[in-house]
Motif scaffolding. Sequence first.
Motif, short mmCIF file in Angstrom:
data_model
loop_
_atom_site.label_atom_id
_atom_site.label_comp_id
_atom_site.label_asym_id
_atom_site.label_seq_id
_atom_site.Cartn_x
_atom_site.Cartn_y
_atom_site.Cartn_z
N SER A 1 -9.05 -3.47 -9.42
CA SER A 1 -8.21 -2.78 -8.43
C SER A 1 -8.08 -1.33 -8.85
CB SER A 1 -6.82 -3.41 -8.35
OG SER A 1 -6.85 -4.56 -7.54
N SER A 2 -7.95 -0.46 -7.87
CA SER A 2 -7.86 0.96 -8.20
C SER A 2 -7.31 1.75 -7.02
CB SER A 2 -9.25 1.50 -8.57
OG SER A 2 -10.15 1.27 -7.51
N ILE A 3 -6.96 2.98 -7.33
CA ILE A 3 -6.62 3.94 -6.26
C ILE A 3 -7.33 5.24 -6.60
CG2 ILE A 3 -4.44 4.60 -7.40
CD1 ILE A 3 -3.31 5.08 -4.56
N THR B 1 -7.19 2.55 -1.68
CA THR B 1 -6.72 1.56 -2.64
C THR B 1 -7.67 0.38 -2.55
OG1 THR B 1 -4.44 2.25 -2.22
CG2 THR B 1 -4.74 0.11 -3.30
N SER C 1 -0.64 8.69 3.56
CA SER C 1 -1.60 8.22 2.55
C SER C 1 -3.02 8.66 2.91
CB SER C 1 -1.54 6.69 2.45
OG SER C 1 -1.84 6.13 3.72
N THR D 1 -6.54 8.72 0.77
CA THR D 1 -6.52 7.82 -0.39
C THR D 1 -7.22 6.51 -0.06
OG1 THR D 1 -4.47 6.60 0.13
CG2 THR D 1 -4.22 8.73 -0.95
N LEU E 1 0.81 -1.22 0.00
CA LEU E 1 0.00 0.00 0.00
C LEU E 1 0.85 1.27 0.00
CD1 LEU E 1 -2.75 -1.34 2.41
CD2 LEU E 1 -3.02 -0.83 -0.02
N ALA F 1 0.49 2.66 -5.12
CA ALA F 1 0.36 1.32 -4.54
C ALA F 1 0.81 0.30 -5.59
CB ALA F 1 -1.08 1.05 -4.12
#
Length: 285
Positions: free
Chosen positions: A184-186, A85, A80, A83, A75, A210
């Motif tokens: 998956s994403s951020i 993730t 962070s 955010t 991560l 990440a």
Amino acid sequence: MAIPMCLVITLVFCSLMVANAGNFYQDVDITWGDGRGKILGNGNLISLSLDKASGSGFQSNNEYLYGKIDMQIKLVPNNSAGTVTSFYLKSQGSAWDEIDFEFLGNLSGDPYIVHTNVFTQGKGDREQQFYLWFDPTADFHTYSILWNPANIVLYVDNRPIREFKNLESFGVPYPKKQSMRMYSSIWDADNWATRGGLVKTDWSQAPFTASFRNFNANACLWSNGASSCTNSTSNPWFSHQLDSNSQGVLKWVQKNYMVYNYCTDTKRFPQGLPLECTVANKKSN
Ligand SMILES: *[C@@H]1O[C@H](CO)[C@@H](O)[C@H](O)[C@H]1NC(C)=O
Ligand SMILES: *[C@@H]1O[C@H](CO)[C@@H](O)[C@H](O)[C@H]1NC(C)=O
Ligand SMILES: *[C@@H]1O[C@H](CO)[C@@H](O)[C@H](O)[C@H]1NC(C)=O
């Protein structure tokens, strides 16, 4: 005559199943982020970045109906806060099913929260949140979703943290008809992610990055409207349920690391807790 026929069936069957410690070039598409998502090395690593203009994300090329899907994630380090993730499975349409891992960032040294949810037929509101027993930014750790006709189990480094049983017989919808992709994403969620939105994203720290590796889908592939597996012979995870040891680990995690459980939030559900919260204990394993 019979033997070649069997061979043909076996070959077709095997090609429909996947158990791949895959190659990202083959297994996924980076679907958004305009270059902020990158497949690196020889396809064994993905990095996703977020800056003020955009986040980024990828999705599996395959769709699955049941399986065990693993991803190793490292991560965003340091600050962070704000955010999120994510690593999740999701089907299409307005009555979609979804099984979520979302990692809520924090200020340097403050703990991440693993936010989980299960949607069935478009309805979620089933959040459970956890702290981790390690620093998820220092190294890669394995996050897994087991999904079969009997139950959904979320694992962190092979320790079960959450179980969602099939309680259809009690009237609780269960995901079993709609195939799902892995995503998956951020992205930026500083309106809610860190301390409920109190701590905002510090854009001077951007980009936030990440990393993902070892995507493994030991799963039943969905193609032409059918799943490649119908029973435990076709997939070892098809009938897997937590044994009493694993139940013990689940209890340990929930006792020591659970931050929030919708099933105990009586203020939020003044008309009564969701059905699965009250019947879950009545169904023995
Ligand atoms: C995180 O912070 C440490 C100490 O402040 C620093 O040495 C390191 O370079 C930072 N890491 C990243 C990825 O920014
Ligand atoms: C961030 O740290 C604070 C202070 O320790 C904690 O209350 C919170 O649960 C942590 N995680 C998130 C995502 O806010
Ligand atoms: C299990 O699935 C395999 C492969 O689809 C099939 O050949 C077999 O007959 C099934 N067994 C049972 C008991 O349904």
